[in-house]
Write an enzyme that holds these catalytic residues in place. Structure first.
Site, PDB file in Angstrom:
ATOM      1  N   HIS A 147       0.826  -1.209   0.000  1.00  0.00           N
ATOM      2  CA  HIS A 147       0.000   0.000   0.000  1.00  0.00           C
ATOM      3  C   HIS A 147       0.858   1.257   0.000  1.00  0.00           C
ATOM      4  CE1 HIS A 147      -3.158   2.741   2.039  1.00  0.00           C
ATOM      5  NE2 HIS A 147      -3.324   2.737   0.744  1.00  0.00           N
ATOM      6  N   ASN A 197      -4.551   4.411   7.654  1.00  0.00           N
ATOM      7  CA  ASN A 197      -5.950   4.814   7.556  1.00  0.00           C
ATOM      8  C   ASN A 197      -6.741   4.423   8.802  1.00  0.00           C
ATOM      9  OD1 ASN A 197      -5.703   6.147   5.160  1.00  0.00           O
ATOM     10  ND2 ASN A 197      -6.251   4.373   3.905  1.00  0.00           N
TER      11      ASN A 197
HETATM   12  P1  NAD Z   1      -7.097   5.679 -10.994  1.00  0.00           P
HETATM   13  O1  NAD Z   1      -8.546   5.748 -11.261  1.00  0.00           O
HETATM   14  O2  NAD Z   1      -6.260   6.897 -11.128  1.00  0.00           O
HETATM   15  O3  NAD Z   1      -6.444   4.555 -11.914  1.00  0.00           O
HETATM   16  C1  NAD Z   1      -6.954   3.262 -12.034  1.00  0.00           C
HETATM   17  C2  NAD Z   1      -6.563   2.741 -13.403  1.00  0.00           C
HETATM   18  O4  NAD Z   1      -6.860   1.351 -13.456  1.00  0.00           O
HETATM   19  C3  NAD Z   1      -7.327   3.404 -14.553  1.00  0.00           C
HETATM   20  O5  NAD Z   1      -6.416   3.899 -15.506  1.00  0.00           O
HETATM   21  C4  NAD Z   1      -8.174   2.259 -15.112  1.00  0.00           C
HETATM   22  O6  NAD Z   1      -8.357   2.364 -16.514  1.00  0.00           O
HETATM   23  C5  NAD Z   1      -7.349   1.073 -14.755  1.00  0.00           C
HETATM   24  N1  NAD Z   1      -8.056  -0.212 -14.687  1.00  0.00           N
HETATM   25  C6  NAD Z   1      -9.329  -0.434 -14.267  1.00  0.00           C
HETATM   26  N2  NAD Z   1      -9.581  -1.751 -14.333  1.00  0.00           N
HETATM   27  C7  NAD Z   1      -8.463  -2.361 -14.807  1.00  0.00           C
HETATM   28  C8  NAD Z   1      -8.112  -3.698 -15.093  1.00  0.00           C
HETATM   29  N3  NAD Z   1      -8.981  -4.700 -14.921  1.00  0.00           N
HETATM   30  N4  NAD Z   1      -6.871  -3.949 -15.550  1.00  0.00           N
HETATM   31  C9  NAD Z   1      -5.988  -2.937 -15.751  1.00  0.00           C
HETATM   32  N5  NAD Z   1      -6.278  -1.654 -15.519  1.00  0.00           N
HETATM   33  C10 NAD Z   1      -7.492  -1.371 -15.035  1.00  0.00           C
HETATM   34  O7  NAD Z   1      -6.976   5.064  -9.525  1.00  0.00           O
HETATM   35  P2  NAD Z   1      -5.765   5.228  -8.492  1.00  0.00           P
HETATM   36  O8  NAD Z   1      -6.028   6.412  -7.646  1.00  0.00           O
HETATM   37  O9  NAD Z   1      -4.490   5.091  -9.199  1.00  0.00           O
HETATM   38  O10 NAD Z   1      -6.023   3.956  -7.555  1.00  0.00           O
HETATM   39  C11 NAD Z   1      -5.643   2.674  -7.929  1.00  0.00           C
HETATM   40  C12 NAD Z   1      -5.643   1.750  -6.735  1.00  0.00           C
HETATM   41  O11 NAD Z   1      -4.774   2.292  -5.733  1.00  0.00           O
HETATM   42  C13 NAD Z   1      -6.986   1.563  -6.060  1.00  0.00           C
HETATM   43  O12 NAD Z   1      -7.065   0.261  -5.582  1.00  0.00           O
HETATM   44  C14 NAD Z   1      -6.935   2.559  -4.909  1.00  0.00           C
HETATM   45  O13 NAD Z   1      -7.748   2.189  -3.840  1.00  0.00           O
HETATM   46  C15 NAD Z   1      -5.486   2.463  -4.520  1.00  0.00           C
HETATM   47  N6  NAD Z   1      -4.933   3.643  -3.840  1.00  0.00           N
HETATM   48  C16 NAD Z   1      -5.278   4.894  -4.244  1.00  0.00           C
HETATM   49  C17 NAD Z   1      -4.731   5.990  -3.587  1.00  0.00           C
HETATM   50  C18 NAD Z   1      -5.083   7.378  -3.998  1.00  0.00           C
HETATM   51  O14 NAD Z   1      -4.976   8.302  -3.157  1.00  0.00           O
HETATM   52  N7  NAD Z   1      -5.475   7.622  -5.243  1.00  0.00           N
HETATM   53  C19 NAD Z   1      -3.811   5.801  -2.533  1.00  0.00           C
HETATM   54  C20 NAD Z   1      -3.453   4.506  -2.183  1.00  0.00           C
HETATM   55  C21 NAD Z   1      -4.030   3.431  -2.836  1.00  0.00           C
END
Ligand code: NAD
Length: 512
Positions: A147, A197
């Site tokens: 994470h 968190n």
């Molecule tokens: P984001 O929406 O910016 O990006 C997600 C990407 O995944 C998109 O480009 C989407 O097209 C792609 N995607 C969706 N389904 C897919 C699949 N089956 N195979 C390949 N690609 C796929 O989201 P993010 O903010 O980068 O978050 C991604 C992950 O990280 C989530 O699980 C989120 O909970 C976690 N996360 C987010 C944050 C944050 O602050 N944004 C922090 C820590 C963890």
């Protein structure tokens, strides 16, 4: 492509999902020296992420912070994958796709058919249980949570989360690789919110509780927590920055995942404001209104002008605090030393966890002339003094106390009665939740403080904070908060009870 260094833990890394997090993790992996494959289901997303990384490295070159050949080498290590088959040589795959259990389970089931049995599979999920994602896997022992925080290159901590089946060696390799990427790994058991968190629940929820009791307004609470407790951002400023569309669902999710644990109870205030679209900075208005990105602040109440200050009588309990008597002398107050206050005196109490009303009633003081002062944070350290009235306090006494404590120019907030004012109850709540994380064995005390300092930017970790104010005092605040409110949210964690009772540091693990 260049050959990665043989000392790298993972030479070939696949990233699933090229959004904000996938791109950041790809950057770290490429900079560490690994070959990186980026895959995204959305057409062009991976290509765009690679272009954005190129721009980022080029801008560092332009600023003289990166050598041109290093930027070239980094970019040469990043490839766009057209499908998951390209991940066959990967020794690590980090999934950062959309936050949905079914999608993550499918991605990993597909990956297991492609990669070798030794490949480590990891998810960057913030809120889904690692064990549930692993449940459909053939090799759940090779699977863990990894994470990162947003933005991944700047937030220097990563939680390595162990599912029920995860092998020790997998956690160890992920931790070692995090170090190779320049990050600090912390090890967590698979529990809702992991470490950061989970530990972060206290700050906002307790501040919301205080507002819901009409103790003070949002801005005053922010000022107190910044200038008295030492936080960089007040809880309402922080929620405005994150956006209620993100923070409120996290509050609800962790509360529900812990089967309605009272310590995490969300607030109707954020639910309502979210439904009204008052998300924060991103929507132009939240707890504060914004003009061109600047929060509009209400002027602070002026210091009252009082021609003649009354003498001050300090209750015997409060008089046991030499610092308060010294402060009053420094401010030029006329101190009464009799066993009882004279008929004109301003009466001062200094509660720890109690409210002013309770102390006035128990000590049979004239409540109309009684105010409390929060002395938890040393007066030398605090940039703001906090006074509290009780429902009977006369306005002339409130004005006199405000004027007296503002005499040397230090900021003063006068709030309505509250068990533990603002700082005491927020700090005690944060320390208590952190103690319970240790009690549950979710992580080591050291990892907890490291994770919270790096992940939430607190001035010091919550356990060090508890040690600073003395665990037995924090325990006393919580016991007294329970007496005032009768609410199990304030019940002390056994970790705090035992260490507070024995006079031990909160950072002290159980002896083996
Ligand atoms: P984001 O929406 O910016 O990006 C997600 C990407 O995944 C998109 O480009 C989407 O097209 C792609 N995607 C969706 N389904 C897919 C699949 N089956 N195979 C390949 N690609 C796929 O989201 P993010 O903010 O980068 O978050 C991604 C992950 O990280 C989530 O699980 C989120 O909970 C976690 N996360 C987010 C944050 C944050 O602050 N944004 C922090 C820590 C963890």
């Amino acid at each position: 492509m260049q050959t990665p260094s043989s000392s790298l833990i993972f030479s070939d890394v696949g990233i699933v999902g090229a959004g904000a997090m996938g791109r950041g993790i790809a950057q770290l992996a490429a900079q560490a020296g690994s070959r990186v494959w980026l895959y995204d289901t959305s057409s062009h997303a991976a290509e765009q992420a690679r272009t954005a990384l190129d721009h980022q490295w080029q801008s560092l070159v332009a600023k003289g912070r990166l050598a041109p050949d290093a930027a070239q080498a980094y970019l040469a290590r990043v490839s766009v994958a057209q499908d998951l088959q390209a991940f066959a040589p990967c020794t690590l795959v980090v999934e950062a796709a959309i936050e949905r259990l079914d999608i993550k389970q499918h991605v990993f089931a597909d990956l297991e058919r492609i990669v070798s049995a030794e490949t480590v599979l990891a998810t960057n999920t913030s809120s889904l249980p690692i064990t549930a994602i692993a449940a459909r896997l053939k090799r759940p022992q090779r699977f863990a949570g990894y994470h990162f925080f947003n933005p991944a290159p700047l937030m220097k901590v990563v939680e390595v989360v162990r599912g029920l089946a995860t092998e020790d060696s997998v956690c160890q390799s992920l931790a070692d690789y995090a170090r190779q990427m320049g990050h600090t790994p912390v090890q967590a058991q698979d529990t809702p919110g992991f470490i950061v968190n989970h530990a972060g629940r206290g700050y906002g929820t307790e501040a919301l509780r205080i507002v819901s009791e009409d103790v003070a307004d949002f801005q005053t609470i922010d000022l107190i927590l910044r200038e008295q407790a030492g936080f960089k951002l007040g809880p309402f400023e922080l929620m405005d920055l994150t956006g209620l569309d993100v923070s409120h669902p996290v509050m609800e999710s962790i509360y529900r995942q812990y089967y309605d644990e009272p310590r995490f109870k969300p607030s109707v205030i954020t639910a309502q404001r979210l439904s009204a679209g008052l998300l924060g900075r991103k929507s132009g208005a939240g707890f504060y209104a914004y003009d061109n990105g600047q929060a509009r602040l209400a002027p602070e109440p002026a210091v009252p002008e009082v021609a003649t200050l009354p003498p001050v009588w300090v209750s015997p309990r409060a008089a046991r605090r030499p610092e308060l008597l010294q402060l009053l002398k420094n401010l030029g107050a006329t101190l009464e030393t009799g066993a009882h206050a004279s008929a004109h005196a301003l009466i001062l109490v200094a509660p720890l966890g109690f409210d002013v009303t309770t102390l006035a009633a128990v000590d049979r003081l004239d409540a109309t002339r009684t105010l409390g002062i929060d002395m938890l944070v040393s007066d030398e350290v605090t940039r703001r003094r906090v006074l509290a009235t009780n429902p009977a306090t006369r306005p002339d006494m409130r004005r006199a106390a405000h004027a007296l404590f503002a005499r040397d120019g230090k900021a003063v907030s006068v709030i309505r009665d509250s068990g533990g004012f603002v700082t005491q109850r927020v700090l005690a709540t944060i320390v208590n939740i952190a103690c319970d994380i240790c009690q549950q064995g979710i992580c080591s005390p050291q990892d907890l403080d490291t994770a919270v300092t790096l992940g939430l930017g607190y001035p010091v970790g919550p356990l060090a904070l508890g040690d600073r104010y003395d665990p037995s005092s924090v325990l006393e605040i919580l016991f007294n908060l329970q007496t005032v409110y009768g609410d199990p949210r304030y019940r002390p964690s056994p970790w705090l009870r035992r260490r507070g009772a024995l006079g031990l540091s909160l950072l002290q693990p159980e002896a083996d």
